[in-house]
Scaffold this motif. Structure first.
Motif, PDB file in Angstrom:
ATOM      1  N   HIS A 123       0.757  -1.098   0.002  1.00 42.22           N
ATOM      2  CA  HIS A 123      -0.194  -0.208  -0.043  1.00 42.22           C
ATOM      3  C   HIS A 123       0.745   1.238  -0.085  1.00 42.22           C
ATOM      4  CE1 HIS A 123      -4.085  -0.856   0.147  1.00 42.22           C
ATOM      5  NE2 HIS A 123      -3.986  -1.684   1.174  1.00 42.22           N
ATOM      6  N   PRO A 124       1.487   1.702  -1.152  1.00 45.90           N
ATOM      7  CA  PRO A 124       2.285   2.547  -1.211  1.00 45.90           C
ATOM      8  C   PRO A 124       1.483   4.064  -0.545  1.00 45.90           C
ATOM      9  CG  PRO A 124       2.521   1.661  -3.328  1.00 45.90           C
ATOM     10  CD  PRO A 124       1.411   0.947  -2.538  1.00 45.90           C
ATOM     11  N   GLU A 125       0.341   4.029  -0.834  1.00 45.39           N
ATOM     12  CA  GLU A 125      -0.496   5.177  -0.152  1.00 45.39           C
ATOM     13  C   GLU A 125      -0.688   5.274   1.110  1.00 45.39           C
ATOM     14  OE1 GLU A 125      -1.728   2.824  -1.521  1.00 45.39           O
ATOM     15  OE2 GLU A 125      -3.509   2.446  -0.533  1.00 45.39           O
ATOM     16  N   ALA A 126      -0.216   4.302   1.908  1.00 46.92           N
ATOM     17  CA  ALA A 126      -0.774   4.382   3.212  1.00 46.92           C
ATOM     18  C   ALA A 126       0.224   5.594   3.865  1.00 46.92           C
ATOM     19  CB  ALA A 126       0.039   2.983   3.963  1.00 46.92           C
ATOM     20  N   LYS A 127      -0.697   6.114   4.950  1.00 43.01           N
ATOM     21  CA  LYS A 127      -0.367   7.177   5.754  1.00 43.01           C
ATOM     22  C   LYS A 127       0.588   7.150   6.503  1.00 43.01           C
ATOM     23  CE  LYS A 127      -0.114  11.763   6.077  1.00 43.01           C
ATOM     24  NZ  LYS A 127       0.636  12.486   4.854  1.00 43.01           N
ATOM     25  N   LEU A 128       1.743   7.438   6.839  1.00 41.81           N
ATOM     26  CA  LEU A 128       2.988   7.006   7.781  1.00 41.81           C
ATOM     27  C   LEU A 128       2.718   8.083   8.986  1.00 41.81           C
ATOM     28  CD1 LEU A 128       6.289   6.305   5.783  1.00 41.81           C
ATOM     29  CD2 LEU A 128       4.427   4.883   6.472  1.00 41.81           C
ATOM     30  N   ILE A 129       2.643   7.752  10.147  1.00 41.87           N
ATOM     31  CA  ILE A 129       2.179   8.586  11.293  1.00 41.87           C
ATOM     32  C   ILE A 129       3.519   8.410  12.135  1.00 41.87           C
ATOM     33  CG2 ILE A 129       0.893   9.536  12.933  1.00 41.87           C
ATOM     34  CD1 ILE A 129      -0.682   9.218  10.615  1.00 41.87           C
ATOM     35  N   SER A 181      -3.545   3.826   7.914  1.00 34.85           N
ATOM     36  CA  SER A 181      -2.739   4.808   8.443  1.00 34.85           C
ATOM     37  C   SER A 181      -1.807   3.749   9.422  1.00 34.85           C
ATOM     38  CB  SER A 181      -3.216   5.699   9.570  1.00 34.85           C
ATOM     39  OG  SER A 181      -4.105   6.346   9.143  1.00 34.85           O
ATOM     40  N   VAL A 182      -0.332   4.080   9.503  1.00 33.97           N
ATOM     41  CA  VAL A 182       0.592   3.336   9.769  1.00 33.97           C
ATOM     42  C   VAL A 182       1.253   3.958  10.721  1.00 33.97           C
ATOM     43  CG1 VAL A 182       2.493   1.639   9.353  1.00 33.97           C
ATOM     44  CG2 VAL A 182       0.794   2.177   7.467  1.00 33.97           C
ATOM     45  N   TYR A 183       1.248   3.573  12.272  1.00 34.50           N
ATOM     46  CA  TYR A 183       2.116   4.437  13.104  1.00 34.50           C
ATOM     47  C   TYR A 183       3.511   3.782  13.478  1.00 34.50           C
ATOM     48  CZ  TYR A 183       3.749   5.997  17.579  1.00 34.50           C
ATOM     49  OH  TYR A 183       4.624   6.565  18.846  1.00 34.50           O
ATOM     50  N   LEU A 184       4.482   4.444  13.210  1.00 34.48           N
ATOM     51  CA  LEU A 184       5.748   4.162  13.083  1.00 34.48           C
ATOM     52  C   LEU A 184       6.821   4.687  14.135  1.00 34.48           C
ATOM     53  CD1 LEU A 184       7.208   6.742  11.562  1.00 34.48           C
ATOM     54  CD2 LEU A 184       6.544   5.405   9.590  1.00 34.48           C
ATOM     55  N   GLY A 185       6.103   5.084  14.934  1.00 33.66           N
ATOM     56  CA  GLY A 185       6.778   6.050  16.138  1.00 33.66           C
ATOM     57  C   GLY A 185       7.795   5.431  16.729  1.00 33.66           C
ATOM     58  N   ASP A 186       7.622   4.343  17.100  1.00 35.47           N
ATOM     59  CA  ASP A 186       8.589   3.560  18.189  1.00 35.47           C
ATOM     60  C   ASP A 186       9.264   2.190  17.582  1.00 35.47           C
ATOM     61  OD1 ASP A 186       7.582   4.920  20.376  1.00 35.47           O
ATOM     62  OD2 ASP A 186       5.816   3.780  20.382  1.00 35.47           O
ATOM     63  N   ILE A 187       9.393   2.259  16.126  1.00 32.77           N
ATOM     64  CA  ILE A 187      10.072   1.225  15.597  1.00 32.77           C
ATOM     65  C   ILE A 187      11.723   1.263  15.874  1.00 32.77           C
ATOM     66  CG2 ILE A 187      10.720   0.278  13.299  1.00 32.77           C
ATOM     67  CD1 ILE A 187       7.982   0.594  12.351  1.00 32.77           C
ATOM     68  N   PRO A 188      12.195   0.370  16.544  1.00 35.95           N
ATOM     69  CA  PRO A 188      13.418   0.817  17.072  1.00 35.95           C
ATOM     70  C   PRO A 188      14.492   1.122  16.046  1.00 35.95           C
ATOM     71  CG  PRO A 188      12.618  -1.381  18.007  1.00 35.95           C
ATOM     72  CD  PRO A 188      11.464  -0.852  16.992  1.00 35.95           C
ATOM     73  N   GLU A 189      14.532   0.188  14.660  1.00 35.43           N
ATOM     74  CA  GLU A 189      15.508   0.639  13.633  1.00 35.43           C
ATOM     75  C   GLU A 189      15.367   2.091  13.276  1.00 35.43           C
ATOM     76  OE1 GLU A 189      13.438  -1.964  13.730  1.00 35.43           O
ATOM     77  OE2 GLU A 189      14.190  -3.665  12.448  1.00 35.43           O
ATOM     78  N   LEU A 190      14.528   2.779  13.499  1.00 36.42           N
ATOM     79  CA  LEU A 190      14.360   4.203  12.978  1.00 36.42           C
ATOM     80  C   LEU A 190      14.348   5.190  14.059  1.00 36.42           C
ATOM     81  CD1 LEU A 190      10.861   3.875  11.017  1.00 36.42           C
ATOM     82  CD2 LEU A 190      13.109   3.886  10.207  1.00 36.42           C
ATOM     83  N   ARG A 191      15.039   4.806  15.165  1.00 38.43           N
ATOM     84  CA  ARG A 191      15.270   5.339  16.567  1.00 38.43           C
ATOM     85  C   ARG A 191      16.675   5.403  17.302  1.00 38.43           C
ATOM     86  NH1 ARG A 191      10.297   6.963  19.391  1.00 38.43           N
ATOM     87  NH2 ARG A 191      12.099   8.040  20.736  1.00 38.43           N
ATOM     88  N   GLN A 192      17.736   4.891  16.145  1.00 37.68           N
ATOM     89  CA  GLN A 192      18.855   4.668  16.573  1.00 37.68           C
ATOM     90  C   GLN A 192      19.703   5.872  15.977  1.00 37.68           C
ATOM     91  OE1 GLN A 192      18.979   2.117  18.776  1.00 37.68           O
ATOM     92  NE2 GLN A 192      16.907   1.574  18.301  1.00 37.68           N
ATOM     93  N   PHE A 193      21.087   5.877  16.513  1.00 40.41           N
ATOM     94  CA  PHE A 193      21.960   6.839  15.951  1.00 40.41           C
ATOM     95  C   PHE A 193      23.631   5.977  16.158  1.00 40.41           C
ATOM     96  CE2 PHE A 193      24.202   8.183  19.888  1.00 40.41           C
ATOM     97  CZ  PHE A 193      23.511   8.000  20.732  1.00 40.41           C
TER      98      PHE A 193
END
Ligand SMILES: Cc1cc2nc3c(=O)[nH]c(=O)nc-3n(C[C@H](O)[C@H](O)[C@H](O)COP(=O)(O)OP(=O)(O)OC[C@H]3O[C@@H](n4cnc5c(N)ncnc54)[C@H](O)[C@@H]3O)c2cc1C
Ligand code: FES
Ligand code: FES
Length: 481
Positions: A284-290, A310-322
């Motif tokens: 679903h490329p049109e899915a709204k990321l939140i 809608s797709v909630y991605l706020g806590d996905i660990p891989e997107l929260r590292q540095f």
């Protein structure tokens, strides 16, 4: 914070392709589990678009107010305690409940003004705001109290500056800020002795100390200087960090399961891994990321935008590292802006003040970016994807020559920031991709980097104009004329 976790360049190449969301989500859960004021809550029938504020007021916790509904006034501030995926430590985030999707609190502890005290037994913050005349109509007061509560939970001995900054997302229409600030400053480590936190529970400043006031001996915290006490000290309750609502033990072990909520007309997904997120995007490329929802909730409320998926991605660990590299910092695109401030401070320490100029510039700009409640949830990815001409971060990311890493099931794409913006709210991000991370280079020898924001007021205001400048001076001598 430990540097070097989890950002792998070609991880997307291994993502398994799935053909339908039904197949992907057949064993996903449909129940939210979280805590409110120390009590466990499970919610399995919920309109997926409900905000945290609608939910709280709907269950009778009406101390949390609805003011502007757009993250601008702070009347709806609550504290969301959680294990921060970036630091792996408990963080007590002040959050605008009017913007937070309910789905975002799965596995977290929501604390409202009712949870910390009441008229008969007020919390020390509630007592000092009331006794210090910091509340007239009282509409903004719960939000103000919760912002201060979040600050003290994270740091029981804040500086004067920390206390002032904790309110940059709270407005008061009728009291005026002086009495609010004075009451709040009674908690700062200079004005007081840090109360129970630093002297083992006895309390000090706000208790009578044999007529001598603070055990540190002065309002400036200088133990040698004696201040003449002209009036009896008010008999305030001390703030004791050991007697606050505990972070529920069950949440330390909470298993984050992927969730799917809603019905055929409107669905919300809460993937817990990058792989699940990329699979959803491929179908679903049109899915709204939140992410932090600080843009998307405004679109839903004020621009009548409706998203079927809608797709909630706020806590996905891989997107929260540095991760610090020799000549660049790689930072997950959905770290919170509060974490980005701290990461930039670490980067300046690590790379030094000359090479670290880009990070000093980002940190400075973030200081004037919205209020703390927004910075606690909003992300660089949300700022970039929105591609707004009034963005505070985008000019710096362009001028630092940052590279954006986009990921999809097909693989990774490295997009230089100078090529990312195609026009007004138009970007070069492919529709089936997500922004995964940013590579921000250090400054080279001879480079100078500065960022500026001009707004009508300093805190929590949109820019009239933003500027980020990188000047590169070679070592050539001036040509002889
Ligand atoms: C009160 C208030 C004050 C504000 N003040 C400022 C300010 O001072 N300066 C400023 O620049 N902005 C400001 N903003 C705007 C907003 O906070 C920022 O743009 C923020 O960075 C958005 O981040 P978010 O995570 O909340 O995005 P969201 O609202 O979650 O998403 C925004 C967009 O980004 C997309 N998105 C999110 N994550 C990804 C990802 N990983 N990959 C691809 N797309 C993604 C979403 O689909 C959506 O289109 C303010 C907003 C509010 C409500
Ligand atoms: S109601 Fe104003 S910030 Fe939420
Ligand atoms: S006390 Fe009335 S708005 Fe602040």
């Amino acid at each position: 914070m430990a540097p070097g976790i989890g950002i792998h360049e070609d991880s997307a190449a291994a993502v398994e392709k799935v053909t339908s969301l039904a197949q992907l989500t057949e064993d996903w859960d449909d129940t939210l589990r979280f805590y409110v004021n120390g009590t466990k809550v499970t919610v399995d029938t919920v309109n997926p678009e409900v905000t945290l504020l609608e939910y709280l007021r709907g269950i009778g916790l009406t101390g949390t107010k609805l003011g502007c509904a757009e993250g601008g006034c702070g009347a709806c501030t609550v504290v969301v305690s959680h294990i921060n995926p970036t630091t792996k430590k408990i963080y007590h985030a002040s959050v605008n409940a009017c913007l937070a999707p309910l789905v975002s609190v799965d596995g977290k502890h929501v604390i409202t003004v009712e949870g910390i005290g009441n008229v008969k037994d007020p919390h020390p913050i509630q007592e000092r705001i009331a006794v210090g005349n910091g509340s007239q109509c009282g509409f903004c007061t719960p939000g103000i109290i919760m912002s201060l509560y979040a600050l003290l939970r994270n740091d029981p001995s804040p500086s004067e500056h920390d206390v002032e900054e904790a309110f940059d997302g709270n407005l008061c229409r009728c009291t005026g800020y002086r009495p609010i600030l004075d009451a709040a400053q009674s908690f700062n480590k200079n004005n007081s002795c840090g109360m129970a936190s630093s002297n083992g529970g006895s309390g000090c400043c706000m208790e009578k100390n044999g007529g001598g006031g603070c055990c540190k001996g002065s309002s400036a915290g200088n133990q040698d200087e004696k201040v003449e006490i002209k009036f009896p000290q008010p008999d305030f309750k001390p703030y004791n960090p050991d007697t606050q609502l505990i972070f529920p033990a069950a949440l330390r072990k909470h298993e984050f399961r992927p969730l799917v909520l809603g019905n055929k007309r409107k669905k919300w997904y809460r993937p817990v891994t990058l792989e699940q997120l990329l699979q959803i995007k491929s179908i679903h490329p049109e899915a709204k990321l939140i992410g932090g929802s600080s843009e998307t909730q405004i679109e839903i409320k004020f621009k009548a935008m409706r998203y079927a998926c809608s797709v909630y991605l706020g806590d996905i660990p891989e997107l929260r590292q540095f991760e610090f590299h020799d000549d660049y910092l790689e930072v997950g695109a959905n770290v919170s802006l509060t974490d980005l401030e701290n990461i930039c401070a670490l980067a300046v320490e690590r790379y030094g003040s000359a090479a670290g100029q880009p990070f000093a510039a980002i940190k400075k700009q973030l200081h004037y970016f919205a209020g703390r409640q927004i910075r606690n949830v909003a992300s660089p990815a949300g700022n970039l994807a929105t591609a707004s001409p009034i963005s505070d971060l985008n000019p710096i990311l362009v001028s630092t020559n940052t590279t954006l890493i986009a990921k999809s099931v097909g693989g990774d794409k490295h997009i230089p920031m100078t090529e990312f913006f195609l026009g007004y709210r138009k970007t070069a991000l492919p529709p089936d991709s997500i922004i995964a991370s940013l590579r921000i280079p250090i400054a080279q020898k001879g480079e100078y980097m500065r960022a500026y924001k001009q707004a009508k007021r300093k805190d929590d205001d949109i820019a009239i104009v933003n500027a980020a400048l990188r000047v590169s001076l070679g070592d050539q001598r001036r040509p002889q004329l």
